[in-house]
Design a protein around this motif. Structure first.
Motif, PDB file in Angstrom:
ATOM      1  N   SER A 146      -5.763  -5.839  12.945  1.00 44.46           N
ATOM      2  CA  SER A 146      -5.856  -4.783  13.286  1.00 44.46           C
ATOM      3  C   SER A 146      -6.730  -4.911  14.541  1.00 44.46           C
ATOM      4  N   MET A 198       2.208  -0.388  12.843  1.00 45.74           N
ATOM      5  CA  MET A 198       1.216  -0.342  13.747  1.00 45.74           C
ATOM      6  C   MET A 198       0.288   0.844  14.303  1.00 45.74           C
ATOM      7  N   ALA A 246      -5.636   0.985  12.057  1.00 35.70           N
ATOM      8  CA  ALA A 246      -4.564  -0.122  10.630  1.00 35.70           C
ATOM      9  C   ALA A 246      -4.286  -1.227  11.254  1.00 35.70           C
ATOM     10  N   GLN A 288      -1.503   9.106  12.397  1.00 37.53           N
ATOM     11  CA  GLN A 288      -3.256   9.225  11.699  1.00 37.53           C
ATOM     12  C   GLN A 288      -3.472   9.971  13.602  1.00 37.53           C
ATOM     13  N   THR A 306       2.158   4.044  12.886  1.00 41.61           N
ATOM     14  CA  THR A 306       0.451   5.049  11.815  1.00 41.61           C
ATOM     15  C   THR A 306      -0.398   5.202  12.237  1.00 41.61           C
TER      16      THR A 306
END
Length: 126
Positions: free
Chosen positions: A14, A106, A8, A113, A109
């Motif tokens: 990142s 993130m 992410a 995932q 996220t």
């Protein structure tokens, strides 16, 4: 062993989560930013509460990567096939409040995932 990397990105950096399935257990390594490191270790399973160990930083304070690991853990917990260890270390020099907020988003996220991947790839414990 099967491994998968999830990523992410936001606010100029990142975060990666490398998930390795070891039989019905998971090892997740969360790293990112400018200086990946080993900041915290979080353990969980379906039956036991989360437990986290925070390592000291070079400045003598304790790393706060558990915030990210525990967000991921909370999201994936209902889908865990066995035990799970999350090792986390994300560092941004002079991190801003915006980047801290982005890191937390993130982590959400990444948790989503990983949960979706676990749902698609169900493992029956041996």
């Amino acid at each position: 062993m099967e491994s998968r990397v999830f990523t992410a990105s936001a606010a100029g950096f990142s975060i990666q989560a490398e998930v390795t399935r070891i039989c019905s257990d998971l090892r997740i390594t969360v790293t990112g930013g400018e200086v990946p490191h080993l900041g915290t270790v979080t353990t969980l399973s379906g039956e036991f509460p989360l437990q986290t160990i925070r390592f000291p930083s070079q400045e003598g304070r304790y790393h706060k990567d558990h915030v990210l690991a525990e967000k991921i853990a909370t999201i994936i917990r209902p889908h865990l096939p066995g035990n799970c260890v999350i090792v986390a270390g994300v560092h941004i020099d002079d991190i801003t409040k915006q980047q801290i907020h982005a890191a937390e988003e993130m982590a959400d996220t990444l948790g989503e995932q990983i949960a979706a991947w676990l749902i698609r790839n169900k493992v029956v414990p041996e």
